[in-house]
Design a protein around this motif. Structure first.
Motif, PDB file in Angstrom:
ATOM      1  N   PHE A  75       0.839  -1.203   0.000  1.00  0.00           N
ATOM      2  CA  PHE A  75       0.000   0.000   0.000  1.00  0.00           C
ATOM      3  C   PHE A  75       0.870   1.247   0.000  1.00  0.00           C
ATOM      4  O   PHE A  75       0.604   2.209  -0.738  1.00  0.00           O
ATOM      5  CB  PHE A  75      -0.917  -0.010   1.221  1.00  0.00           C
ATOM      6  CG  PHE A  75      -1.904   1.125   1.260  1.00  0.00           C
ATOM      7  CD1 PHE A  75      -3.155   0.986   0.700  1.00  0.00           C
ATOM      8  CD2 PHE A  75      -1.570   2.337   1.848  1.00  0.00           C
ATOM      9  CE1 PHE A  75      -4.068   2.032   0.731  1.00  0.00           C
ATOM     10  CE2 PHE A  75      -2.468   3.387   1.876  1.00  0.00           C
ATOM     11  CZ  PHE A  75      -3.723   3.226   1.323  1.00  0.00           C
ATOM     12  N   HIS A  76       1.915   1.269   0.830  1.00  0.00           N
ATOM     13  CA  HIS A  76       2.813   2.432   0.882  1.00  0.00           C
ATOM     14  C   HIS A  76       3.504   2.654  -0.461  1.00  0.00           C
ATOM     15  O   HIS A  76       3.694   3.803  -0.883  1.00  0.00           O
ATOM     16  CB  HIS A  76       3.872   2.227   1.966  1.00  0.00           C
ATOM     17  CG  HIS A  76       3.329   2.310   3.361  1.00  0.00           C
ATOM     18  ND1 HIS A  76       2.233   3.055   3.710  1.00  0.00           N
ATOM     19  CD2 HIS A  76       3.752   1.726   4.524  1.00  0.00           C
ATOM     20  CE1 HIS A  76       1.997   2.941   4.997  1.00  0.00           C
ATOM     21  NE2 HIS A  76       2.901   2.140   5.517  1.00  0.00           N
ATOM     22  N   ARG A  77       3.915   1.582  -1.131  1.00  0.00           N
ATOM     23  CA  ARG A  77       4.593   1.734  -2.433  1.00  0.00           C
ATOM     24  C   ARG A  77       3.676   2.373  -3.461  1.00  0.00           C
ATOM     25  O   ARG A  77       4.120   3.202  -4.265  1.00  0.00           O
ATOM     26  CB  ARG A  77       5.063   0.368  -2.937  1.00  0.00           C
ATOM     27  CG  ARG A  77       6.336  -0.151  -2.285  1.00  0.00           C
ATOM     28  CD  ARG A  77       6.896  -1.344  -3.042  1.00  0.00           C
ATOM     29  NE  ARG A  77       5.996  -2.486  -3.004  1.00  0.00           N
ATOM     30  CZ  ARG A  77       6.021  -3.426  -2.076  1.00  0.00           C
ATOM     31  NH1 ARG A  77       6.900  -3.345  -1.077  1.00  0.00           N
ATOM     32  NH2 ARG A  77       5.179  -4.437  -2.117  1.00  0.00           N
ATOM     33  N   LYS A  78       2.417   2.010  -3.430  1.00  0.00           N
ATOM     34  CA  LYS A  78       1.477   2.496  -4.443  1.00  0.00           C
ATOM     35  C   LYS A  78       0.899   3.859  -4.094  1.00  0.00           C
ATOM     36  O   LYS A  78       0.502   4.601  -4.995  1.00  0.00           O
ATOM     37  CB  LYS A  78       0.342   1.487  -4.620  1.00  0.00           C
ATOM     38  CG  LYS A  78       0.800   0.165  -5.223  1.00  0.00           C
ATOM     39  CD  LYS A  78      -0.358  -0.827  -5.294  1.00  0.00           C
ATOM     40  CE  LYS A  78       0.088  -2.146  -5.916  1.00  0.00           C
ATOM     41  NZ  LYS A  78      -1.011  -3.144  -5.924  1.00  0.00           N
ATOM     42  N   ARG A  79       0.847   4.202  -2.795  1.00  0.00           N
ATOM     43  CA  ARG A  79       0.210   5.454  -2.376  1.00  0.00           C
ATOM     44  C   ARG A  79       1.113   6.161  -1.377  1.00  0.00           C
ATOM     45  O   ARG A  79       0.815   6.239  -0.181  1.00  0.00           O
ATOM     46  CB  ARG A  79      -1.161   5.175  -1.762  1.00  0.00           C
ATOM     47  CG  ARG A  79      -2.066   4.367  -2.694  1.00  0.00           C
ATOM     48  CD  ARG A  79      -3.453   4.225  -2.142  1.00  0.00           C
ATOM     49  NE  ARG A  79      -4.292   3.397  -2.974  1.00  0.00           N
ATOM     50  CZ  ARG A  79      -5.580   3.169  -2.783  1.00  0.00           C
ATOM     51  NH1 ARG A  79      -6.182   3.731  -1.753  1.00  0.00           N
ATOM     52  NH2 ARG A  79      -6.269   2.393  -3.585  1.00  0.00           N
ATOM     53  N   GLN A  80       2.200   6.682  -1.881  1.00  0.00           N
ATOM     54  CA  GLN A  80       3.235   7.250  -1.017  1.00  0.00           C
ATOM     55  C   GLN A  80       2.801   8.531  -0.317  1.00  0.00           C
ATOM     56  O   GLN A  80       3.409   8.918   0.680  1.00  0.00           O
ATOM     57  CB  GLN A  80       4.494   7.517  -1.841  1.00  0.00           C
ATOM     58  CG  GLN A  80       5.120   6.257  -2.412  1.00  0.00           C
ATOM     59  CD  GLN A  80       6.422   6.541  -3.132  1.00  0.00           C
ATOM     60  OE1 GLN A  80       6.980   7.632  -3.025  1.00  0.00           O
ATOM     61  NE2 GLN A  80       6.901   5.571  -3.874  1.00  0.00           N
ATOM     62  N   GLU A  86      -0.233   9.053   1.023  1.00  0.00           N
ATOM     63  CA  GLU A  86      -1.264   8.810   2.032  1.00  0.00           C
ATOM     64  C   GLU A  86      -0.622   8.400   3.352  1.00  0.00           C
ATOM     65  O   GLU A  86       0.405   7.717   3.385  1.00  0.00           O
ATOM     66  CB  GLU A  86      -2.249   7.749   1.542  1.00  0.00           C
ATOM     67  CG  GLU A  86      -2.997   8.197   0.293  1.00  0.00           C
ATOM     68  CD  GLU A  86      -4.156   7.280  -0.055  1.00  0.00           C
ATOM     69  OE1 GLU A  86      -4.675   6.599   0.852  1.00  0.00           O
ATOM     70  OE2 GLU A  86      -4.528   7.249  -1.236  1.00  0.00           O
ATOM     71  N   SER A  87      -1.256   8.782   4.437  1.00  0.00           N
ATOM     72  CA  SER A  87      -0.678   8.572   5.768  1.00  0.00           C
ATOM     73  C   SER A  87      -0.678   7.115   6.202  1.00  0.00           C
ATOM     74  O   SER A  87       0.086   6.742   7.076  1.00  0.00           O
ATOM     75  CB  SER A  87      -1.430   9.406   6.804  1.00  0.00           C
ATOM     76  OG  SER A  87      -1.306  10.782   6.509  1.00  0.00           O
ATOM     77  N   GLY A  88      -1.523   6.317   5.597  1.00  0.00           N
ATOM     78  CA  GLY A  88      -1.562   4.908   5.978  1.00  0.00           C
ATOM     79  C   GLY A  88      -2.670   4.171   5.274  1.00  0.00           C
ATOM     80  O   GLY A  88      -3.491   4.756   4.568  1.00  0.00           O
ATOM     81  N   MET A  89      -2.678   2.863   5.475  1.00  0.00           N
ATOM     82  CA  MET A  89      -3.685   1.985   4.888  1.00  0.00           C
ATOM     83  C   MET A  89      -4.902   1.938   5.802  1.00  0.00           C
ATOM     84  O   MET A  89      -4.747   1.884   7.024  1.00  0.00           O
ATOM     85  CB  MET A  89      -3.089   0.577   4.735  1.00  0.00           C
ATOM     86  CG  MET A  89      -4.017  -0.447   4.152  1.00  0.00           C
ATOM     87  SD  MET A  89      -3.187  -2.072   4.057  1.00  0.00           S
ATOM     88  CE  MET A  89      -4.379  -2.986   3.085  1.00  0.00           C
ATOM     89  N   PRO A  90      -6.117   1.967   5.250  1.00  0.00           N
ATOM     90  CA  PRO A  90      -7.292   1.821   6.110  1.00  0.00           C
ATOM     91  C   PRO A  90      -7.212   0.521   6.910  1.00  0.00           C
ATOM     92  O   PRO A  90      -7.023  -0.556   6.352  1.00  0.00           O
ATOM     93  CB  PRO A  90      -8.462   1.810   5.120  1.00  0.00           C
ATOM     94  CG  PRO A  90      -7.958   2.560   3.930  1.00  0.00           C
ATOM     95  CD  PRO A  90      -6.490   2.223   3.842  1.00  0.00           C
ATOM     96  N   LEU A  91      -7.355   0.627   8.213  1.00  0.00           N
ATOM     97  CA  LEU A  91      -7.221  -0.542   9.079  1.00  0.00           C
ATOM     98  C   LEU A  91      -8.265  -1.600   8.745  1.00  0.00           C
ATOM     99  O   LEU A  91      -7.979  -2.803   8.769  1.00  0.00           O
ATOM    100  CB  LEU A  91      -7.356  -0.103  10.542  1.00  0.00           C
ATOM    101  CG  LEU A  91      -7.232  -1.192  11.605  1.00  0.00           C
ATOM    102  CD1 LEU A  91      -5.901  -1.921  11.502  1.00  0.00           C
ATOM    103  CD2 LEU A  91      -7.406  -0.585  12.996  1.00  0.00           C
ATOM    104  N   GLU A  92      -9.473  -1.162   8.418  1.00  0.00           N
ATOM    105  CA  GLU A  92     -10.530  -2.115   8.111  1.00  0.00           C
ATOM    106  C   GLU A  92     -10.221  -2.884   6.825  1.00  0.00           C
ATOM    107  O   GLU A  92     -10.532  -4.072   6.720  1.00  0.00           O
ATOM    108  CB  GLU A  92     -11.882  -1.395   7.985  1.00  0.00           C
ATOM    109  CG  GLU A  92     -13.077  -2.315   7.912  1.00  0.00           C
ATOM    110  CD  GLU A  92     -13.177  -3.263   9.088  1.00  0.00           C
ATOM    111  OE1 GLU A  92     -13.608  -4.419   8.874  1.00  0.00           O
ATOM    112  OE2 GLU A  92     -12.823  -2.872  10.213  1.00  0.00           O
ATOM    113  N   THR A  93      -9.597  -2.213   5.855  1.00  0.00           N
ATOM    114  CA  THR A  93      -9.200  -2.898   4.619  1.00  0.00           C
ATOM    115  C   THR A  93      -8.190  -3.990   4.921  1.00  0.00           C
ATOM    116  O   THR A  93      -8.263  -5.101   4.379  1.00  0.00           O
ATOM    117  CB  THR A  93      -8.598  -1.892   3.625  1.00  0.00           C
ATOM    118  OG1 THR A  93      -9.570  -0.887   3.317  1.00  0.00           O
ATOM    119  CG2 THR A  93      -8.167  -2.579   2.334  1.00  0.00           C
TER     120      THR A  93
END
Length: 221
Positions: free
Chosen positions: A80-85, A87-94
């Motif tokens: 997720f971080h590689r694709k969306r640098q 954004e602050s983080g990945m949705p926890l629910e996802t």
């Protein structure tokens, strides 16, 4: 076909339990242990301790299942971080849904990753401990944008105008980072104001209100 682990017919209750839990990757409810092993409930704790399985919120899972869930969680967050640098983080629910089929092993894995400091949960987002959101151009670009917006006061340029002024793209990703740092505030979808300009505006409105009605002409003046 499902694989029957070695030990499923072992005379040792602890080894049978380890095999039964291995057969259920999503976990075996602890309350079922006396039933599936044919043991008195008072022997449950000792048998669980001897089996090498771990407790996870009322269920039993293997340590290998927790390790596999941990590795998958770290991989999903890193991807997720590689694709969306920006954004602050990945949705926890996802993340939880992606790990859903791993059952209680995933729940325990996320708890252990947080305790070990490998993952950080902030509200509804989760990120790798070492990750920091970034944009092309880095902090220098953010500083230039904030300076231009501060100079414009209460008439800041739109994102498209800022891109034209600087001759660079990616401004739409950089400004949310500045907003999260409290340096600018999003007022319209494509326009950000400096925090100082908005504070000045609030002060002016308060002064007008102390003298009488807040009218458009008074605000313009």
């Amino acid at each position: 076909r499902p694989r029957w682990p070695d030990g499923i017919g072992d005379p040792s209750p602890a080894r049978r339990l380890a095999a039964l839990v291995e057969r259920r990757p999503s976990g075996l409810e602890e309350s079922l242990v006396p039933v599936v092993l044919g043991l008195p409930p008072l022997e449950t704790d000792r048998t669980i301790g001897d089996s090498g399985v771990v407790r996870a919120r009322g269920s039993l899972v293997t340590r290998s299942a927790v390790a596999a869930a941990s590795a998958t969680a770290l991989e999903l967050v890193a991807d997720f971080h590689r694709k969306r640098q920006t954004e602050s983080g990945m949705p926890l629910e996802t993340l939880r849904q992606s790990l859903g089929r791993r059952g209680r092993a995933a729940v325990l894995a996320l708890e252990e990753l947080q305790s070990a400091g490998q993952l950080v949960v902030n509200g509804s987002l989760v990120r790798a401990a070492a990750f920091q959101p970034r944009v092309e151009g880095g902090s220098a670009l953010v500083d230039r944008l904030v300076a231009l917006i501060e100079q414009a006061g209460l008439t800041p340029p739109a994102i498209s105008e800022l891109e034209g002024q600087l001759g660079v793209g990616g401004i739409g990703d950089a400004l949310p980072l500045a907003a999260k740092a409290g340096r600018v505030e999003s007022v319209e979808r494509d326009r950000y104001f400096s925090s100082a300009a908005l504070a000045q505006f609030r002060e002016a409105v308060t002064k007008i209100a102390s003298r009488g009605p807040i009218t458009p002409q008074a605000l313009r003046d």
